[in-house]
Design a protein around this motif. Sequence first.
Motif, PDB file in Angstrom:
ATOM      1  N   LEU A  86       1.223  -1.270  -0.276  1.00 28.26           N
ATOM      2  CA  LEU A  86       0.171   0.163   0.048  1.00 28.26           C
ATOM      3  C   LEU A  86       0.977   1.186   0.031  1.00 28.26           C
ATOM      4  N   SER A 124       0.995   3.528  -3.394  1.00 29.24           N
ATOM      5  CA  SER A 124       0.531   5.517  -3.255  1.00 29.24           C
ATOM      6  C   SER A 124       1.261   6.649  -3.364  1.00 29.24           C
ATOM      7  N   ARG A 169       1.625   9.081  -5.928  1.00 30.11           N
ATOM      8  CA  ARG A 169      -0.116   9.151  -6.133  1.00 30.11           C
ATOM      9  C   ARG A 169      -0.307  10.152  -5.210  1.00 30.11           C
ATOM     10  N   LEU A 170       0.735  10.636  -4.607  1.00 28.16           N
ATOM     11  CA  LEU A 170       0.081  11.064  -3.020  1.00 28.16           C
ATOM     12  C   LEU A 170      -0.185  12.615  -3.753  1.00 28.16           C
ATOM     13  N   MET A 219      -4.576   9.734  -1.288  1.00 30.33           N
ATOM     14  CA  MET A 219      -4.417   9.218  -2.634  1.00 30.33           C
ATOM     15  C   MET A 219      -5.799   8.128  -2.262  1.00 30.33           C
ATOM     16  N   TRP A 220      -5.886   8.108  -3.323  1.00 32.91           N
ATOM     17  CA  TRP A 220      -7.617   6.742  -3.354  1.00 32.91           C
ATOM     18  C   TRP A 220      -7.398   5.908  -4.379  1.00 32.91           C
ATOM     19  N   PHE A 221      -7.587   4.376  -3.663  1.00 31.19           N
ATOM     20  CA  PHE A 221      -7.532   3.415  -4.866  1.00 31.19           C
ATOM     21  C   PHE A 221      -9.360   3.371  -5.642  1.00 31.19           C
ATOM     22  N   GLN A 224      -8.686   4.655   0.886  1.00 31.08           N
ATOM     23  CA  GLN A 224      -7.399   6.733   0.849  1.00 31.08           C
ATOM     24  C   GLN A 224      -6.124   5.665   1.825  1.00 31.08           C
ATOM     25  N   VAL A 225      -5.030   6.082   1.012  1.00 30.50           N
ATOM     26  CA  VAL A 225      -3.650   6.217   2.455  1.00 30.50           C
ATOM     27  C   VAL A 225      -3.387   7.507   2.285  1.00 30.50           C
ATOM     28  N   ALA A 277      -4.119   3.532   6.451  1.00 33.98           N
ATOM     29  CA  ALA A 277      -4.804   3.515   5.691  1.00 33.98           C
ATOM     30  C   ALA A 277      -5.975   3.569   5.856  1.00 33.98           C
TER      31      ALA A 277
END
Length: 281
Positions: free
Chosen positions: A115, A119, A122-123, A145-147, A177-178, A269
């Motif tokens: 995770l 992520s 993509r933050l 970020m959101w998966f 979300q992470v 997460a």
Amino acid sequence: MASSIERDVDDRDPARSITEEAVQWVDRKLADSVPLHVILDAMRSKGWAERDIRHVLGLPQGGSGDFHDVPEPDIEGGRSVVRAGGRDIRVLMTKEEPRIVVFDDILTDDECDFLIEASRSRLERSVIYSPDGNVVDDMRTSKGMWFEYAENEMVRSIEERVCELVGWSTKHTQKLQVLHYPQDSEYEPHYDYFGRYAVEEHQIAQRVGTMIMYLNEPTRGGGTRFVDASLQVMPRRGMGVFFSYDRPDPATLTFHGGMPVHEGDKWIATKWFTKRGQPSH
Ligand code: PD2
Ligand code: ZN
């Protein structure tokens, strides 16, 4: 205190029936960081009317009528292990009011690493919700970020495990979300449920529960603090803290925050559970 208030008259203006002395008493308690539930209990036991209590404490009127079903792990009778997604997950701590359950080993080390790495690139700076839309604010200084739902096999199996653990359909959740908190960042205390405006005007599915899962361990700071419960959960890799709120109201005692990270950094997460019967996706 109660004697200085006219009671049993429902349609009066509460502001006119509450004395300055009573307001000062409440202000002193709040200034002394007396937990909200202690103040609420004291006022109720002294015979204060609910609407007066809410007025003095600045809580919305009438919020308590609108109760929702909430997710709840199957730990009746003191079960210390819950099986979910093919894993045995240990229960470390439970609290009834507010409803909080701490679990060990929800995520494996590999899942935590995955995770974080998936992520990292993509933050973006985290936002808070406001009537004007999502805004960057100093009260929340993490990046996140959101998966996508079931974006890959790892995310899908985590989503299903977490939902099975608390008895809630994956259909009624937000995306996973992470969040990354660099040193000195924090998330000041807040409620996770949305205000009436977000739900009614923006048609956002109301949240009814939260699962925060820790992906690493900062060296100092970074605990999740439940203000009204006088409780702080320290991050431990793989562990999760679940809490639920059966109405969008401070009386749920779920005012909570991510404490400043003093040394190291913090990754979490989060899965939010949303109200049944309201489409979330
Ligand atoms: O990072 C945390 O511990 C934390 C605390 C409170 C995260 C959130 N709330 C959240 O993402 O809502
Ligand atoms: Zn929160």
